[in-house]
Design a protein around this motif. Structure first.
Motif, PDB file in Angstrom:
ATOM      1  N   ALA A 168      -3.626 -26.096 -19.868  1.00 32.75           N
ATOM      2  CA  ALA A 168      -3.608 -26.659 -21.218  1.00 32.75           C
ATOM      3  C   ALA A 168      -4.939 -27.331 -21.502  1.00 32.75           C
ATOM      4  CB  ALA A 168      -2.466 -27.667 -21.360  1.00 32.75           C
ATOM      5  N   ARG A 169      -5.433 -27.152 -22.735  1.00 35.72           N
ATOM      6  CA  ARG A 169      -6.740 -27.695 -23.136  1.00 35.72           C
ATOM      7  C   ARG A 169      -6.541 -29.020 -23.873  1.00 35.72           C
ATOM      8  NH1 ARG A 169      -8.286 -23.627 -25.714  1.00 35.72           N
ATOM      9  NH2 ARG A 169      -9.453 -22.629 -24.028  1.00 35.72           N
ATOM     10  N   VAL A 170      -7.345 -30.029 -23.509  1.00 28.11           N
ATOM     11  CA  VAL A 170      -7.290 -31.331 -24.179  1.00 28.11           C
ATOM     12  C   VAL A 170      -7.927 -31.197 -25.557  1.00 28.11           C
ATOM     13  CG1 VAL A 170      -7.976 -33.762 -24.086  1.00 28.11           C
ATOM     14  CG2 VAL A 170      -7.432 -32.534 -21.976  1.00 28.11           C
ATOM     15  N   LYS A 171      -7.177 -31.547 -26.605  1.00 27.34           N
ATOM     16  CA  LYS A 171      -7.674 -31.402 -27.964  1.00 27.34           C
ATOM     17  C   LYS A 171      -8.717 -32.476 -28.289  1.00 27.34           C
ATOM     18  CE  LYS A 171      -3.467 -29.377 -29.988  1.00 27.34           C
ATOM     19  NZ  LYS A 171      -2.390 -29.598 -31.005  1.00 27.34           N
ATOM     20  N   SER A 229      -7.975 -36.401 -29.104  1.00 25.13           N
ATOM     21  CA  SER A 229      -6.784 -36.842 -28.379  1.00 25.13           C
ATOM     22  C   SER A 229      -6.994 -38.240 -27.812  1.00 25.13           C
ATOM     23  CB  SER A 229      -6.479 -35.868 -27.239  1.00 25.13           C
ATOM     24  OG  SER A 229      -5.547 -36.426 -26.334  1.00 25.13           O
ATOM     25  N   GLU A 231      -9.839 -28.154 -19.581  1.00 22.95           N
ATOM     26  CA  GLU A 231      -8.630 -27.387 -19.297  1.00 22.95           C
ATOM     27  C   GLU A 231      -7.950 -27.965 -18.069  1.00 22.95           C
ATOM     28  OE1 GLU A 231      -8.783 -23.179 -18.985  1.00 22.95           O
ATOM     29  OE2 GLU A 231      -9.684 -22.891 -20.963  1.00 22.95           O
ATOM     30  N   ILE A 232      -6.717 -28.441 -18.257  1.00 23.34           N
ATOM     31  CA  ILE A 232      -5.933 -28.995 -17.172  1.00 23.34           C
ATOM     32  C   ILE A 232      -5.154 -27.872 -16.493  1.00 23.34           C
ATOM     33  CG2 ILE A 232      -4.073 -30.601 -16.580  1.00 23.34           C
ATOM     34  CD1 ILE A 232      -6.515 -32.021 -17.538  1.00 23.34           C
ATOM     35  N   ASP A 242      -1.225 -33.572 -27.634  1.00 24.64           N
ATOM     36  CA  ASP A 242      -2.583 -33.833 -27.143  1.00 24.64           C
ATOM     37  C   ASP A 242      -3.207 -32.593 -26.502  1.00 24.64           C
ATOM     38  OD1 ASP A 242      -3.060 -36.663 -27.685  1.00 24.64           O
ATOM     39  OD2 ASP A 242      -1.369 -37.018 -26.345  1.00 24.64           O
ATOM     40  N   PHE A 243      -2.381 -31.558 -26.249  1.00 24.73           N
ATOM     41  CA  PHE A 243      -2.853 -30.366 -25.545  1.00 24.73           C
ATOM     42  C   PHE A 243      -2.693 -29.111 -26.398  1.00 24.73           C
ATOM     43  CE2 PHE A 243      -1.392 -33.200 -22.117  1.00 24.73           C
ATOM     44  CZ  PHE A 243      -2.566 -33.322 -21.402  1.00 24.73           C
ATOM     45  N   GLU A 244      -3.544 -28.148 -26.117  1.00 27.55           N
ATOM     46  CA  GLU A 244      -3.417 -26.804 -26.677  1.00 27.55           C
ATOM     47  C   GLU A 244      -3.120 -25.854 -25.515  1.00 27.55           C
ATOM     48  OE1 GLU A 244      -6.312 -23.355 -28.580  1.00 27.55           O
ATOM     49  OE2 GLU A 244      -6.938 -25.461 -28.644  1.00 27.55           O
TER      50      GLU A 244
END
Length: 777
Positions: A321-324, A327, A371-372, A389-391
């Motif tokens: 998941a990508r941090v927007k 956020s 990217e987590i 908060d994530f994409e």
């Protein structure tokens, strides 16, 4: 209010916000605003760049040079060095003399330079007088700030105020017009600090005496419990290797301060120092952490492939998941967010741009678009994918395929001390920088294990990064801890320990010790960093240095002596300082007198007199050209040059008249003193967050319009705003002199608020009462 004024106010609001937050450098903010004003038609191209040739900017530049000449020829140090001999150990007398001396120097030197040049003397005085440095450094900074208000050239707000008058065809302030008011403020400020202010000054016990001797330094930086020794046993794999080859410092988390062999000490060893069996290493570190780390020597490390692993338990999955951008997570570490507890997943990697981060993940501040990569129960993975908060990038075990080639297993043997402890108690993450992504027990794989999972013999821990620290630790073989303190073993005639602060206009600000290659460049070991009232002992190599940070250094006195000559640092300990050109001191002083005489007699305006004096100090050898360029605070020069035309835009659009009408409507009916008070308070409040010069630029058009609207002289209003813009005592960030002494004095932000707020109130009240006496309405 017209649309044109509204747009200008919006631009000014953005400028103020960026000045306060420093999301962009303040000089860059001023440049961008200037470009917008030109492109928007608020200023003509010719008007936009008049600030760079203004008398205020020329005078500022010249005063930086003249002040540096007084420093390099030893005039300022000679004055500071005599303080203790004359005054003695009385705290009250020391505060009075320090503030007055700093004030006198600041009248013709940059305030920050005046503070910096007296700091080593104040550090020595504090030690000799048995006083905590927090009792003296804040008065020193406040004295320098107040001293700048005593002359036209003492501080940029005064110069800008004179320039704003000149641009409006009014007689500008002369060199000593500020002196009666400035001296009064300096006197009252000094009286406040030795009476009421002394009671508010903190005695920072944890900062201890000023660090000028080894014993003091170990107290100040709380090293007593961190100094111990390590013995290299017989038949050790380390025998015959150099310090650099062993990677002992990185592996064990210690700094090697000395080597004892056959009763002889080798202090501050370099990386090429060879180790022998039986050597005793005196180190700085945390003995309890090292004991825990040595428990891991029994672990076995192997690489593997995902396909070779037993099948995972049902219900477990992975997610990317990508941090927007924007956020609330941005800027916070996984540890600060309690990420595992909050989202129920284990982060095994972070992709940042082209880099894949795998170690010390808990300490990595998150950035936008990171990217987590995480593992956990499928239900918690699904929940994480829906967090705003994530994409979502990908779900399922395929989401972490990038890590397959870098998976490692750590096997726990039957005789390991870790058997029976939990994952959390093993401290693998804290001490070795590793994240346990899973656990293989028998033919089952458990992904996303929690910190309470108990370890058993034969367990294999799945790690998403090469555990290089564990590998090296195993290779080190046995080492023996000795609780013997090394405190008395760290100094000799050749080796010393000193404290240094990051200097004004230092090129190292914003850079890390690792980027600077500090050890290789200066040959000195940074033992600890002092910041915001406490020492940092670990993981500071990647921390960006700030203005005013204190550094505890250990190394040869010869190399320490070279550091004294470095303009990027102020060495606070007593050393034989780099030789000054004392034989040129009369020349520097004569140039200063010439500048004063040319202005007082009216032969030349201030900017011409100052420029002539600056040129002469270089011509006469009091300063070299290289030192001249270093002496100029270019950021301040560019900032003032770029913001000066903003005042013209405020006048042309009618924005200044609108604000002036508002001030006159509210304060005018009460009287001229109320109007002056309103402008003075506004100037002071702006200066707490902005530099004083931009505050004056923003308020000068308002002052002129207000004075015209009320039918009074603009001079008392302008004088009040100018002096109030220098009353910056309430935060360490309101003036760089405050920030410079913050680290060495052991201050916290609340200390400035406690002492600076009542001082500001007293001085503002005095300004309102005093200014009309010398400049009638």
């Amino acid at each position: 209010m017209t649309v044109e004024i509204a747009i200008l106010f919006a631009l000014l609001a953005v400028m103020v916000y960026l000045f306060l937050t420093e999301k962009l450098p303040v000089d860059l903010t001023a440049f961008l605003a200037l470009a917008i004003l030109v492109l928007g038609g608020y200023l003509t191209p010719a008007e936009a760049f008049t600030g760079f040739s203004s008398p205020a900017v020329i005078t500022m530049l010249s005063v930086f040079i003249v002040g540096a000449a007084l420093l390099e020829t030893g005039v300022a140090e000679m004055i500071g060095g005599r303080i203790h001999a004359i005054v003695g150990n009385s705290e009250t007398r020391l505060i009075v003399v320090l503030m007055l001396v700093a004030g006198v120097l600041s009248a013709f030197m940059n305030n920050i330079a005046a503070t910096a040049v007296l700091m080593p003397a104040v550090a020595s005085i504090a030690r000799r007088a048995g006083l905590a440095p927090s009792r003296l450094f804040m008065p020193l900074a406040f004295g320098a700030i107040l001293g700048g208000t005593t002359t036209l050239v003492g501080t940029p707000p005064n110069l800008v105020a004179a320039q704003m008058l000149l641009e409006r065809n009014l007689e500008p302030f002369s060199l000593f017009d500020f002196t009666p008011i400035g001296l009064s403020l300096l006197g009252v400020g000094t009286l406040f600090m030795v009476t009421f202010g002394r009671r508010l000054l903190v005695v920072r016990e944890d900062r201890g005496p000023t660090a000028t001797e080894s014993a003091d330094l170990t107290e100040v930086y709380q090293l007593q419990e961190r100094l111990f020794s390590i013995r290299i046993p017989q038949n050790s794999p380390l025998d015959g290797l150099t310090l650099a080859e062993t990677r002992l410092g990185n592996t064990l988390g210690v700094k090697v301060m000395a080597i004892l062999r056959d009763g002889r000490r080798r202090l501050a060893p370099e990386g090429d120092a060879e180790l022998r069996a039986g050597d005793v290493l005196y180190v700085d570190g945390k003995a309890s952490d090292l004991e825990e780390l040595l428990r891991m020597q029994s672990l076995e490390v192997e690489s593997t492939q995902l396909g070779q692993l037993p099948m995972p338990m049902p219900g477990v999955g992975g997610v990317r998941a990508r941090v927007k951008p924007g956020s609330a997570l941005v800027g916070q570490t996984l540890r600060e967010l309690h990420f595992r507890e909050r989202y129920g997943v284990v982060v095994v990697g972070i992709r940042r741009g082209g880099l894949l981060l795998r170690t010390n993940l808990g300490e990595q501040p998150l950035e936008a678009d990171d990217e987590i990569m995480a593992l956990g129960e499928r239900q918690r993975v699904e929940e994480l994918a829906k967090v705003t908060d994530f994409e979502l990038v990908k779900k399922g075990l395929s989401a972490i395929r990038d890590l397959v080639d870098q998976l490692f297993l750590i096997r726990i043997p039957e005789d390991s001390p870790l058997v029976g402890s939990t994952v959390g108690q093993s401290r693998l993450g804290e001490l070795a920088g590793l994240t346990v992504g899973g656990l293989i027990r028998g033919r089952e794989t458990h992904l996303g294990v929690g910190p309470d999972e108990q370890l058993a013999a034969g367990d294999r821990l799945l790690i998403a990064a090469e555990p290089s620290r564990i590998v090296t630790l195993v290779q080190l073989g046995e080492v023996q801890l000795d609780p013997e303190s090394a405190e008395s073993q760290l100094q000799s005639e050749e080796i010393g320990m000193v404290e240094a602060a990051v200097a004004p206009r230092s090129a190292v600000v914003g850079r890390t010790l690792k980027e600077l290659e500090f050890r290789d460049r200066f040959g000195l070991l940074v033992v600890a960093v002092w910041r915001e009232g406490k020492p940092l002992h670990q993981d500071f190599a990647d921390v960006a240095l700030r203005f005013g940070d204190g550094l505890l250094l250990h190394g040869s006195r010869e190399k320490i002596g070279r550091l004294v000559a470095e303009p990027d640092f102020v060495v606070l300990s007593e050393l034989e300082r780099a030789p000054r050109r004392t034989h040129k001191a009369p020349h520097a002083f004569a140039c200063l007198l010439l500048m004063v005489l040319l202005v007082v007699t009216g032969v030349q305006p201030i900017h011409v007199a100052a420029f002539a004096a600056a040129s002469l100090v270089v011509l006469l050898g009091a300063l070299t050209m290289q030192e001249t360029y270093r002496a100029i605070e270019w950021r301040a020069i560019f900032l003032v040059a770029a913001v000066l035309p903003v005042g013209l835009a405020m006048e042309r659009t009618g924005a200044a008249l609108l604000i002036a009408d508002t001030v006159a409507t509210w304060a005018g009916p009460i009287g001229n003193y109320a109007t002056l008070a309103a402008l003075v308070v506004l100037g002071s409040l702006l200066s707490q967050g902005l530099d004083g010069a931009p505050a004056v630029v923003l308020l000068a058009p308002v002052v002129i319009e207000t004075a015209q609207g009320l039918g009074v002289s603009p001079y008392p209003m302008m004088m009040g705003v100018s002096v109030a813009a220098s009353a910056a005592f309430m935060t360490p960030f309101s003036h760089k002199a405050n920030l410079l002494v913050m680290g060495v004095g052991g201050y916290r932000t609340v200390d400035y608020l406690r002492v600076g707020t009542p001082l500001t109130v007293v001085l503002l009240a005095l300004m309102v009462l005093l200014v009309p006496v010398f400049f009638p309405f």
